[in-house]
Enzyme design. Structure first.
Site, mmCIF file in Angstrom:
data_model
loop_
_atom_site.group_PDB
_atom_site.id
_atom_site.type_symbol
_atom_site.label_atom_id
_atom_site.label_comp_id
_atom_site.label_asym_id
_atom_site.label_seq_id
_atom_site.Cartn_x
_atom_site.Cartn_y
_atom_site.Cartn_z
ATOM 1 N N ASP A 27 0.592 9.238 -7.103
ATOM 2 C CA ASP A 27 -0.364 8.250 -6.371
ATOM 3 C C ASP A 27 -1.339 8.829 -5.462
ATOM 4 O OD1 ASP A 27 1.151 6.260 -7.694
ATOM 5 O OD2 ASP A 27 2.583 6.334 -6.150
ATOM 6 N N HIS A 32 -3.947 4.277 -12.455
ATOM 7 C CA HIS A 32 -5.089 5.044 -11.864
ATOM 8 C C HIS A 32 -6.219 3.679 -11.831
ATOM 9 C CE1 HIS A 32 -4.832 9.133 -13.989
ATOM 10 N NE2 HIS A 32 -3.739 8.890 -12.958
HETATM 11 P P1 IMP Z 1 9.840 6.631 -14.611
HETATM 12 O O1 IMP Z 1 8.367 7.718 -14.802
HETATM 13 O O2 IMP Z 1 9.343 5.343 -14.857
HETATM 14 O O3 IMP Z 1 10.880 6.933 -15.387
HETATM 15 O O4 IMP Z 1 10.225 6.660 -13.013
HETATM 16 C C1 IMP Z 1 10.896 7.973 -12.568
HETATM 17 C C2 IMP Z 1 10.385 7.961 -11.031
HETATM 18 O O5 IMP Z 1 9.010 8.533 -11.051
HETATM 19 C C3 IMP Z 1 10.460 6.771 -10.376
HETATM 20 O O6 IMP Z 1 10.810 7.332 -8.811
HETATM 21 C C4 IMP Z 1 9.016 6.068 -10.147
HETATM 22 O O7 IMP Z 1 8.642 5.335 -9.165
HETATM 23 C C5 IMP Z 1 8.067 7.489 -10.331
HETATM 24 N N1 IMP Z 1 6.793 7.297 -10.959
HETATM 25 C C6 IMP Z 1 6.622 7.490 -12.172
HETATM 26 N N2 IMP Z 1 5.128 7.136 -12.197
HETATM 27 C C7 IMP Z 1 4.707 7.081 -10.964
HETATM 28 C C8 IMP Z 1 3.432 7.007 -10.587
HETATM 29 O O8 IMP Z 1 2.539 7.076 -11.582
HETATM 30 N N3 IMP Z 1 3.189 7.217 -9.186
HETATM 31 C C9 IMP Z 1 4.522 7.358 -8.560
HETATM 32 N N4 IMP Z 1 5.531 7.402 -8.805
HETATM 33 C C10 IMP Z 1 5.820 7.383 -10.174
#
Ligand code: IMP
Length: 427
Positions: free
Chosen positions: A13, A41
Site C-alpha cells: 500500500d 492499485h
Molecule cells: P494474503 O496475501 O491475502 O494471503 O494475505 C497475507 C497478508 O498480506 C495479510 O496481512 C494481508 O493483509 C497482507 N496483504 C496482502 N496483499 C496486500 C496488499 O496489497 N497490501 C497490503 N497488505 C496486503
C-alpha cells in the site's frame, strides 16, 4: 537503462499503483511478477478513480503491453470483471494484455479455504485478504497447482482437479464445511474462461526478452511490499509470494542481469493491514489522525490500515533486500495535515531487524521539524520541484535518503499524476 523494477519497500500500500502509472507513460511493456488480486492499485486518471487488482498499472496507456507473469496467481472471475471494468473506461481496447501460461489459477475452493482457515478459532490468524492467495500458492508448492496452461487441456485439467479434490475435500470436512471441489462445475466454467484467456496466453520470459531485444522499455511492477515477502518479510505474517526484486526473475522467467534498476516505494509514514509485527504502529488518536489524513483503508478489502511513523531501520532492511537503486517517497502531503512528526531511527537495545527480527522491536523516535499548518498541505501538493517544497520537507527527504543510503528518485505529493516530482529519469 531499458528496464526498471518498482517494488514496495514496506508492508504494501505504498502507492505503487500511482507511481507505476506515472512511469508507465514511458514504458512499452509493464510486467507484473507476483501476487494476485490481494493487491489493489488505486489510479486517478483525469479525476476518475480506477482500482485494479490484477492488471498492471500500465493499462491506462493505449498500446502499452501489460503482462501477468508466471509468479502470479490469477482468479479468472476477478480477471474477467476487471477487464470489463477497464473497458467501460475505454481502456484495454487494443490487444494489450498477455498472461503467462505458467501463472497459477485461483478457484473458488481456494477462496473458500482461505476464509474457513481465517475464521477457525484454532488457526493462527494472518488477516489475509481471503482471496484464496495462500491456498493457491500452497497448491503450487505442493505440486498440485493448476496453471493457465492446464485450462487449455480439458483432460489434464480434470485430472489436476481430481488431485486437488483428494487433497482438499478432507480439509473442508475437518472444518465442518459441506463444501467440496466440484469438478464438473469447474471444468464447465474453465471451458468458458479459455475462450477469452486462451488468445492472451504467452511465455512471459520470452515476451520480456523480445521487448528488451527490440530496445524497448520494460517496467517490472511489484505487488505488496518487502516486509510481506514470504522469505524475507515478517514471517509467518506475510503473503505467499516473492514480493522483493528477486521475485522479478523467478516470477517472469528472466535473469537478474536484465534488471537495470530497482526503485523502492515508501510512504512518508508507515501502514500495515492484517496481523503481524509493526513496531511503529500508533494506537489511539495519533494513529487515527494519520488514517483519516491519508485515507488509509485497504483498496481490496476496505479494512482500516494500522498507521504509524516512518520506520527507518525497517526501510533500510527493505532497501538492502531489494538492492534499491532509487527511493520513491509518497504521501508527503498527508504529513502536512499533522501538527508534529516523529521518525523511528533505531530500536531499543540495538536490535537489528535483519538479525533479530521485528517481534521484540521497540522503536526509538526522534522528533523532526514538521510542516503541518494551515495551507501547508496545499503548498506541498502544489509543488512541482524540490525547491518548491517547504524546507522542512526537503530536510525530511534528506534524512530518509541519508539513512537508507539510497537516492530519492521521485516524490509523490498527491494522488493525481501531476502531483509528482521527478528527480531521476526512470529509463
Ligand atoms: P494474503 O496475501 O491475502 O494471503 O494475505 C497475507 C497478508 O498480506 C495479510 O496481512 C494481508 O493483509 C497482507 N496483504 C496482502 N496483499 C496486500 C496488499 O496489497 N497490501 C497490503 N497488505 C496486503
Amino acid at each position: 537503462m531499458s528496464t526498471l523494477a518498482v517494488v514496495g519497500a514496506q508492508w504494501g500500500d505504498e502507492g505503487k499503483g500511482k507511481v507505476v502509472d506515472v512511469l508507465a507513460a514511458e514504458a512499452d511493456l509493464v510486467a507484473r511478477f507476483a501476487g494476485g488480486n490481494n493487491a489493489g492499485h488505486t489510479l486517478v486518471v483525469d479525476g476518475v478513480k480506477i482500482v485494479t487488482h490484477l492488471v498492471p498499472s500500465g493499462c491506462t496507456y493505449p498500446g502499452t503491453r501489460c503482462l501477468l507473469g508466471a509468479g502470479m496467481v490469477i482468479d479468472p472471475e476477478v480477471f474477467a470483471e476487471e477487464i470489463a471494468q477497464l473497458r467501460t473506461h475505454g481502456l484495454l481496447e487494443q490487444d494489450e494484455l498477455r498472461v503467462s501460461l505458467d501463472a497459477h489459477v485461483i478457484f473458488e475452493f481456494h477462496r473458500e479455504l482461505d476464509a474457513l482457515r481465517e475464521d477457525a478459532s484454532t488457526a493462527q490468524k494472518i488477516g489475509t485478504t481471503r482471496r484464496g492467495i495462500g491456498p493457491a500458492y500452497e497448491a503450487k508448492v505442493a505440486r498440485r497447482g493448476i496453471r493457465i496452461r492446464d485450462l487449455l487441456n480439458p483432460a489434464r485439467l480434470r485430472e489436476r482437479l481430481e488431485h486437488n479434490k483428494r487433497a482438499l475435500d478432507p480439509e473442508f470436512a475437518r472444518f465442518g464445511s459441506d463444501r467440496s471441489v466440484n469438478i464438473d462445475a469447474l471444468c464447465e466454467a474453465a471451458a468458458k474462461w479459455v475462450d477469452w484467456i486462451g488468445p492472451m496466453t504467452c511465455d512471459a520470459g520470452a515476451e520480456v526478452l523480445d521487448f528488451v531485444g527490440a530496445g524497448k522499455r520494460v517496467l517490472f511492477e511489484g505487488a505488496q511490499g518487502a516486509l510481506l515477502d514470504v522469505d524475507h518479510g515478517t514471517y509467518p505474517y506475510v503473503t505467499s509470494s516473492s514480493t522483493i526484486a528477486g521475485g522479478v526473475c523467478t516470477g517472469l522467467g528472466i535473469g537478474p542481469t536484465l534488471i537495470d534498476g530497482v526503485w523502492g516505494i515508501t510512504k512518508a509514514y508507515t501502514t500495515r493491514v492484517g496481523a503481524g509485527p509493526f513496531p511503529t504502529k500508533l494506537d489511539g488518536e495519533q494513529g487515527d489522525r494519520i488514517r483519516a489524513a491519508g485515507g488509509e483503508y485497504g483498496a481490496t478489502t476496505g479494512r482500516p490500515r494500522d498507521c504509524g511513523w516512518l520506520d527507518l531501520p525497517a526501510l533500510r532492511l527493505a532497501a538492502r533486500r531489494n538492492g534499491l537503486t532509487g527511493l520513491v517517497v509518497t504521501k508527503l502531503d498527508v504529513l502536512a495535515q499533522l501538527p508534529a512528526i516523529e521518525i523511528c531511527t533505531r530500536y531499543q537495545d540495538d536490535l537489528d531487524p535483519g538479525r533479530d527480527g521485528f517481534d521484540d522491536a521497540v522503536p526509538v523516535y526522534e522528533p523532526v521539524a514538521g510542516w503541518g499548518g494551515a495551507g501547508w498541505a496545499e503548498q506541498v501538493s502544489a509543488a512541482r520541484s524540490l525547491e518548491q517544497l517547504p524546507k522542512a520537507v526537503r530536510a525530511y527527504l534528506d534524512l530518509v535518503s541519508d539513512y537508507v543510503e539510497v537516492p530519492i528518485t521521485l516524490v509523490s505529493i498527491g494522488p493525481d499524476r501531476e502531483q509528482t516530482i521527478r528527480l531521476t529519469p526512470a529509463f
